[in-house]
Enzyme design. Structure first.
Site, mmCIF file in Angstrom:
data_model
loop_
_atom_site.group_PDB
_atom_site.id
_atom_site.type_symbol
_atom_site.label_atom_id
_atom_site.label_comp_id
_atom_site.label_asym_id
_atom_site.label_seq_id
_atom_site.Cartn_x
_atom_site.Cartn_y
_atom_site.Cartn_z
ATOM 1 C CG ASP A 1 11.326 -14.258 1.196
ATOM 2 O OD1 ASP A 1 11.935 -13.561 2.224
ATOM 3 O OD2 ASP A 1 10.286 -14.619 0.948
ATOM 4 C CB SER B 1 4.787 0.367 13.151
ATOM 5 O OG SER B 1 3.283 0.287 13.687
ATOM 6 C CG ASN B 2 0.616 3.108 15.344
ATOM 7 O OD1 ASN B 2 0.145 2.350 16.409
ATOM 8 N ND2 ASN B 2 0.518 2.894 14.075
ATOM 9 C CG HIS B 3 0.740 -1.077 15.684
ATOM 10 N ND1 HIS B 3 -0.395 -0.916 16.687
ATOM 11 C CD2 HIS B 3 0.560 -0.730 14.813
ATOM 12 C CE1 HIS B 3 -1.348 -0.539 15.810
ATOM 13 N NE2 HIS B 3 -0.919 -0.467 14.649
ATOM 14 C CE1 TYR C 1 4.004 -4.361 11.357
ATOM 15 C CE2 TYR C 1 2.476 -3.284 12.844
ATOM 16 C CZ TYR C 1 3.277 -3.376 11.659
ATOM 17 O OH TYR C 1 3.343 -2.128 10.977
ATOM 18 N N GLY D 1 0.760 -1.181 -0.110
ATOM 19 C CA GLY D 1 0.030 -0.104 -0.064
ATOM 20 C C GLY D 1 0.891 1.295 0.034
HETATM 21 P P1 NAI Z 1 1.834 -3.695 2.974
HETATM 22 O O1 NAI Z 1 1.476 -5.103 3.589
HETATM 23 O O2 NAI Z 1 0.630 -3.215 2.146
HETATM 24 O O3 NAI Z 1 3.046 -3.907 2.194
HETATM 25 C C1 NAI Z 1 4.099 -4.482 2.439
HETATM 26 C C2 NAI Z 1 4.843 -5.242 1.314
HETATM 27 O O4 NAI Z 1 6.035 -6.028 1.766
HETATM 28 C C3 NAI Z 1 3.855 -6.082 0.371
HETATM 29 O O5 NAI Z 1 4.045 -5.711 -0.736
HETATM 30 C C4 NAI Z 1 4.768 -7.420 0.763
HETATM 31 O O6 NAI Z 1 4.437 -8.447 -0.468
HETATM 32 C C5 NAI Z 1 6.230 -7.246 0.988
HETATM 33 N N1 NAI Z 1 6.675 -8.366 1.685
HETATM 34 C C6 NAI Z 1 6.203 -8.805 2.633
HETATM 35 N N2 NAI Z 1 7.267 -9.756 3.243
HETATM 36 C C7 NAI Z 1 8.199 -9.848 2.375
HETATM 37 C C8 NAI Z 1 9.317 -10.436 2.245
HETATM 38 N N3 NAI Z 1 9.737 -11.571 3.277
HETATM 39 N N4 NAI Z 1 10.246 -10.203 1.304
HETATM 40 C C9 NAI Z 1 10.132 -9.148 0.482
HETATM 41 N N5 NAI Z 1 8.812 -8.444 0.622
HETATM 42 C C10 NAI Z 1 8.081 -8.727 1.523
HETATM 43 O O7 NAI Z 1 2.241 -2.559 3.861
HETATM 44 P P2 NAI Z 1 2.042 -1.131 3.822
HETATM 45 O O8 NAI Z 1 0.796 -0.606 4.334
HETATM 46 O O9 NAI Z 1 2.433 -0.766 2.569
HETATM 47 O O10 NAI Z 1 3.276 -0.750 4.941
HETATM 48 C C11 NAI Z 1 4.861 -0.568 4.524
HETATM 49 C C12 NAI Z 1 5.484 -0.744 5.733
HETATM 50 O O11 NAI Z 1 5.192 0.442 6.622
HETATM 51 C C13 NAI Z 1 5.487 -2.059 6.415
HETATM 52 O O12 NAI Z 1 6.821 -2.292 7.128
HETATM 53 C C14 NAI Z 1 4.521 -1.654 7.874
HETATM 54 O O13 NAI Z 1 4.848 -2.327 8.646
HETATM 55 C C15 NAI Z 1 5.068 -0.193 7.751
HETATM 56 N N6 NAI Z 1 3.765 0.751 8.489
HETATM 57 C C16 NAI Z 1 2.829 0.903 7.635
HETATM 58 C C17 NAI Z 1 1.553 1.631 8.110
HETATM 59 C C18 NAI Z 1 0.439 2.232 7.266
HETATM 60 O O14 NAI Z 1 -0.350 2.859 7.910
HETATM 61 N N7 NAI Z 1 0.340 1.683 6.093
HETATM 62 C C19 NAI Z 1 1.741 2.314 9.683
HETATM 63 C C20 NAI Z 1 2.707 1.675 10.334
HETATM 64 C C21 NAI Z 1 3.859 1.134 9.773
HETATM 65 C C1 15L Z 2 0.505 -0.394 11.204
HETATM 66 O O1 15L Z 2 1.533 -0.533 11.727
HETATM 67 C C2 15L Z 2 -0.188 -1.220 9.963
HETATM 68 O O2 15L Z 2 0.891 -1.729 9.204
HETATM 69 C C3 15L Z 2 -1.108 -0.479 9.125
HETATM 70 O O3 15L Z 2 -1.757 -1.531 8.239
HETATM 71 C C4 15L Z 2 -2.135 0.000 10.171
HETATM 72 O O4 15L Z 2 -2.675 -0.775 10.785
HETATM 73 C C5 15L Z 2 -1.527 1.092 11.091
HETATM 74 O O5 15L Z 2 -0.338 0.388 11.745
HETATM 75 C C6 15L Z 2 -2.518 1.619 11.959
HETATM 76 O O6 15L Z 2 -2.364 1.457 13.437
HETATM 77 O O7 15L Z 2 -3.636 2.317 11.522
#
Ligand code: NAI
Ligand code: 15L
Length: 269
Positions: free
Chosen positions: A49, A109-111, A138, A15
């Site tokens: 990966d 992350s906030n978590h 997580y 995302g």
């Molecule tokens: P997402 O789940 O949409 O994207 C994560 C991507 O990482 C996916 O495309 C997935 O295929 C890839 N991935 C997962 N495991 C993998 C691996 N072993 N090797 C290579 N690629 C791998 O998550 P999003 O929402 O885009 O978040 C991006 C980052 O930001 C994450 O690390 C998430 O924890 C962090 N984050 C996101 C927040 C949000 O509000 N979207 C809030 C806090 C932290």
């Molecule tokens: C995160 O760390 C997650 O990756 C995201 O999907 C949301 O859940 C976000 O925190 C949140 O707290 O809203």
């Protein structure tokens, strides 16, 4: 440090990665993309990966910096979190060390601090140096990532900005997100700041927009040059009318991590 131009974006199919693929290049970056899943519309993206050390080493070769978004982004089993987020982040830092990359931006992350009580009206915002209080495996993996970043700065001189992202989505979709929202445009501004700020060592920042209802302290982000432009407040009336305020004493009412703090966690294992 000279301004980085070639940047490896891990998690490019996700995302935030999808949003940043559009919003970062106008700042002058040439993005190299990596994800374990194919990246739609990007046939040159590296499909690998985080467990694949050889692929990671090749992926980081010659880049000026890494924006590390890849990993499991919600609660999962300890084994899966361990492989993707803990071991995977370690493998990426090792590749960076081996190939001489000097700057990483880590999507924390906030978590990582999810069980921290959210401030009530009149209380000060949560500072960056509040103790880690992960709300899930997580969140624990994000604590690990932040400590790993500190180790690679102290031991190897690799600089990192760890960004404790709130909720980065096109719009806030819950009442809690009114406090946590990081608009995509502010996310790009923040990532640009984290990539270009001088002498960051290992710096932890919160990643949110300038939300009227913010719960945390953006001073370390502002100190490296981040000026958020957006505010979730225009969404407030409609969201509160639709969803109501969180019940008093509920996880969404009490903790930064909101519903991640429920026990037992209601996640698909
Ligand atoms: P997402 O789940 O949409 O994207 C994560 C991507 O990482 C996916 O495309 C997935 O295929 C890839 N991935 C997962 N495991 C993998 C691996 N072993 N090797 C290579 N690629 C791998 O998550 P999003 O929402 O885009 O978040 C991006 C980052 O930001 C994450 O690390 C998430 O924890 C962090 N984050 C996101 C927040 C949000 O509000 N979207 C809030 C806090 C932290
Ligand atoms: C995160 O760390 C997650 O990756 C995201 O999907 C949301 O859940 C976000 O925190 C949140 O707290 O809203």
């Amino acid at each position: 440090m000279s301004a980085p131009r070639t940047v490896l974006l891990t998690g490019a199919a996700g995302g935030v990665g999808t949003l940043m693929r559009e919003l970062l290049p106008p700042y002058g970056y040439d993005l190299r993309l990596l994800d374990v899943a194919p990246v739609p519309g990007a046939p040159d993206a590296i499909v690998a990966d985080l467990a694949d050390r050889a692929a990671l080493r090749e992926a980081v070769r010659g880049v000026d910096a890494i924006v590390h978004l890849a990993g499991i982004s919600l609660e999962s089993s300890f084994e899966k979190i361990m492989a993707a987020n803990i071991a995977g982040t370690y493998h990426l830092y090792e590749a960076a060390r081996e190939e001489g990359v000097r700057r990483v931006v880590f999507a924390s992350s906030n978590h990582a601090v999810g069980f921290t009580r959210r401030p009530r009206d009149g209380e000060p915002p949560v500072p960056v140096d509040t103790p880690h209080r992960p709300d899930t495996f997580y969140g624990l993996s994000k604590c690990f990532g932040e400590d790993l970043a500190q180790l690679y700065w102290d031991q190897h001189g690799i600089e990192t900005v760890s960004v404790r992202i709130g909720s980065c989505f096109p719009e806030p979709t819950s009442v809690r997100m009114l406090s946590m929202w990081l608009s995509p445009a502010d996310c790009a501004r923040l990532l640009h700041t984290t990539l270009t700020a001088e002498n960051v060592g290992h710096t932890v920042v919160y990643g949110s927009s300038a939300n009227t209802r913010a719960w945390w302290d953006l001073s370390t982000a502002r100190a490296i040059g981040f000026e958020p432009q957006d505010d979730s407040e225009p969404y407030a009336e409609k969201l509160i009318a639709e969803k109501g305020l969180p019940p008093e004493g509920s996880a969404d009412d009490l903790y930064l991590g909101g519903h991640f703090c429920v026990d037992p966690p209601r996640w698909p294992y």
